[in-house]
Design an enzyme around this catalytic site. Structure first.
Site, PDB file in Angstrom:
ATOM      1  N   HIS A   6       0.793  -1.233   0.000  1.00 40.88           N
ATOM      2  CA  HIS A   6       0.000   0.000   0.000  1.00 40.88           C
ATOM      3  C   HIS A   6       0.822   1.279   0.000  1.00 40.88           C
ATOM      4  CE1 HIS A   6      -2.277  -3.275   1.954  1.00 40.88           C
ATOM      5  NE2 HIS A   6      -3.202  -2.890   1.096  1.00 40.88           N
ATOM      6  N   ARG A  26      -5.445  16.570   2.764  1.00 36.01           N
ATOM      7  CA  ARG A  26      -4.948  17.272   3.958  1.00 36.01           C
ATOM      8  C   ARG A  26      -3.446  17.051   4.112  1.00 36.01           C
ATOM      9  NH1 ARG A  26      -8.545  20.179   7.705  1.00 36.01           N
ATOM     10  NH2 ARG A  26     -10.053  20.653   6.114  1.00 36.01           N
ATOM     11  N   ARG A  45      -3.076   4.290  -4.506  1.00 32.07           N
ATOM     12  CA  ARG A  45      -4.472   4.559  -4.131  1.00 32.07           C
ATOM     13  C   ARG A  45      -4.729   6.034  -3.829  1.00 32.07           C
ATOM     14  NH1 ARG A  45      -7.673  -0.175  -2.144  1.00 32.07           N
ATOM     15  NH2 ARG A  45      -6.439  -1.927  -2.844  1.00 32.07           N
ATOM     16  N   VAL A  90      -3.866  13.419  13.069  1.00 30.77           N
ATOM     17  CA  VAL A  90      -4.484  14.738  13.182  1.00 30.77           C
ATOM     18  C   VAL A  90      -5.814  14.666  12.437  1.00 30.77           C
ATOM     19  CG1 VAL A  90      -2.439  16.171  13.604  1.00 30.77           C
ATOM     20  CG2 VAL A  90      -2.985  15.556  11.261  1.00 30.77           C
ATOM     21  N   GLY A  91      -6.903  14.706  13.178  1.00 29.47           N
ATOM     22  CA  GLY A  91      -8.188  14.468  12.529  1.00 29.47           C
ATOM     23  C   GLY A  91      -9.310  15.300  13.110  1.00 29.47           C
ATOM     24  N   SER A  92     -10.518  14.889  12.806  1.00 31.21           N
ATOM     25  CA  SER A  92     -11.680  15.602  13.332  1.00 31.21           C
ATOM     26  C   SER A  92     -12.524  14.617  14.141  1.00 31.21           C
ATOM     27  CB  SER A  92     -12.504  16.202  12.199  1.00 31.21           C
ATOM     28  OG  SER A  92     -13.014  15.176  11.385  1.00 31.21           O
ATOM     29  N   GLU A 181     -14.426   9.503  16.873  1.00 31.58           N
ATOM     30  CA  GLU A 181     -13.731   9.521  15.582  1.00 31.58           C
ATOM     31  C   GLU A 181     -13.653   8.058  15.153  1.00 31.58           C
ATOM     32  OE1 GLU A 181      -9.750   8.722  15.509  1.00 31.58           O
ATOM     33  OE2 GLU A 181     -10.833   7.445  16.932  1.00 31.58           O
ATOM     34  N   MET A 182     -12.798   7.694  14.212  1.00 27.53           N
ATOM     35  CA  MET A 182     -12.893   6.338  13.683  1.00 27.53           C
ATOM     36  C   MET A 182     -11.554   5.615  13.499  1.00 27.53           C
ATOM     37  SD  MET A 182     -16.053   6.975  11.013  1.00 27.53           S
ATOM     38  CE  MET A 182     -16.733   5.338  11.176  1.00 27.53           C
ATOM     39  N   GLU A 183     -10.482   6.110  14.104  1.00 32.79           N
ATOM     40  CA  GLU A 183      -9.155   5.527  13.825  1.00 32.79           C
ATOM     41  C   GLU A 183      -8.233   5.307  15.022  1.00 32.79           C
ATOM     42  OE1 GLU A 183     -10.276   8.343  12.185  1.00 32.79           O
ATOM     43  OE2 GLU A 183     -10.872   7.391  10.309  1.00 32.79           O
ATOM     44  N   SER A 205     -15.375  18.844  14.849  1.00 35.61           N
ATOM     45  CA  SER A 205     -15.983  19.345  13.609  1.00 35.61           C
ATOM     46  C   SER A 205     -17.503  19.419  13.716  1.00 35.61           C
ATOM     47  CB  SER A 205     -15.608  18.435  12.444  1.00 35.61           C
ATOM     48  OG  SER A 205     -16.058  17.115  12.691  1.00 35.61           O
ATOM     49  N   ASP A 206     -18.066  18.660  14.666  1.00 40.08           N
ATOM     50  CA  ASP A 206     -19.518  18.662  14.814  1.00 40.08           C
ATOM     51  C   ASP A 206     -19.865  18.186  16.223  1.00 40.08           C
ATOM     52  OD1 ASP A 206     -18.517  16.115  13.261  1.00 40.08           O
ATOM     53  OD2 ASP A 206     -20.256  15.474  14.408  1.00 40.08           O
TER      54      ASP A 206
HETATM   55  N1  HPA Z   1     -18.574  10.349  13.899  1.00 42.54           N
HETATM   56  C1  HPA Z   1     -17.466   9.714  13.574  1.00 42.54           C
HETATM   57  N2  HPA Z   1     -16.347  10.330  13.188  1.00 42.54           N
HETATM   58  C2  HPA Z   1     -16.371  11.656  13.140  1.00 42.54           C
HETATM   59  C3  HPA Z   1     -17.502  12.382  13.472  1.00 42.54           C
HETATM   60  C4  HPA Z   1     -18.652  11.698  13.878  1.00 42.54           C
HETATM   61  O1  HPA Z   1     -19.697  12.292  14.195  1.00 42.54           O
HETATM   62  N3  HPA Z   1     -17.199  13.701  13.297  1.00 42.54           N
HETATM   63  C5  HPA Z   1     -15.927  13.748  12.895  1.00 42.54           C
HETATM   64  N4  HPA Z   1     -15.409  12.531  12.791  1.00 42.54           N
END
Ligand code: HPA
Length: 234
Positions: A6, A26, A45, A90-92, A181-183, A205-206
């Site tokens: 990869h 990013r 990829r 580094v994420g959201s 988040e997811m990681e 971010s939200d």
């Molecule tokens: N869920 C999962 N990952 C995210 C979210 C969320 O609401 N916002 C930013 N990353």
């Protein structure tokens, strides 16, 4: 050095410290805006990766993709095939707490998860994926020095963005989990297993509490603050 399945880099072009935003564009942005003399080392990829210097120190930045399987692959290859020692996501994230506002910066002390990733380690119990104390302490010191407020705590690395159970997040919120988040959990587990350092820094971010979300411009400025903290860890 051979390319991995990869990552296409074939020589010693990846630094010991790698920043991992989810989005490869990013990574390009960080390389162009924050690094000196950045050279691209990966496009497999379209998961763009670059190495340059920050204040004279070599640093790489590469996309991780979204989710535990994706960051699990890239972080494993960076550690085991390219000798990377420090991995900084580094994420959201989405806030679970009413006092954690959009644009706030979160540092993941630990990462709870609904993922089955830990099953590969065949542990006789549950595992608590945790940040590198060295990197965490340094990140908090850097943030204090720069006058940037950060919240440090447990985050959730979820496998699910669109949850069928719209209230599932509240159970995590009740346990004091700051945001989703997811990681991070996979990153922390891969790093722990290999004996290297990992940290996850996020901007909100939200909000799942208020349903507010940041605009693109707002995301950019808090994103830059987070990257400035991360780059100091090289
Ligand atoms: N869920 C999962 N990952 C995210 C979210 C969320 O609401 N916002 C930013 N990353």
């Amino acid at each position: 050095m051979k390319p991995t399945p990869h990552i296409g880099a074939t020589n010693e072009t990846i630094a010991k410290t790698v920043l991992l935003p989810g989005d490869p564009l990013r990574a390009k942005y960080i390389a162009e805006r924050h690094l000196t003399g950045a050279v691209q080392f990966n496009a497999v990829r379209n998961m763009l990766g670059y190495t340059g210097t920050y204040q004279g120190k070599p640093v790489s930045v590469m996309g991780s993709g979204m989710g535990i399987p994706s960051i699990g692959i890239y972080s494993y290859e960076l550690i085991h095939f390219y000798g990377v020692q420090r991995l900084i996501r580094v994420g959201s994230c989405g806030s679970f707490q009413s006092d954690l506002k959009i644009r706030d910066i979160v540092v993941g002390l630990s990462a709870s998860t609904n993922s089955n990733y830990a099953s590969q380690f065949a542990l006789p119990g549950t595992y608590a994926p945790s940040a590198s104390w060295r990197l965490l302490r340094l990140a908090v010191e850097v943030a204090e020095r720069k006058g940037i407020d950060v919240k440090v705590g447990n985050i959730l690395s979820s496998d699910i963005f669109y949850d069928d159970n719209k209230d599932a997040w509240k159970q995590w919120a009740n346990m004091g989990v700051l945001a989703v988040e997811m990681e991070a959990a996979a990153l922390y587990m891969n790093a722990a297993r290999a004996g290297v350092d990992a940290l996850c820094i996020l901007t909100v971010s939200d909000s799942l509490v208020t349903h507010e979300a940041t605009t693109a411009e707002e995301r950019q400025s808090s994103f830059n603050q987070m990257v400035e903290i991360a780059l100091e860890l090289a």
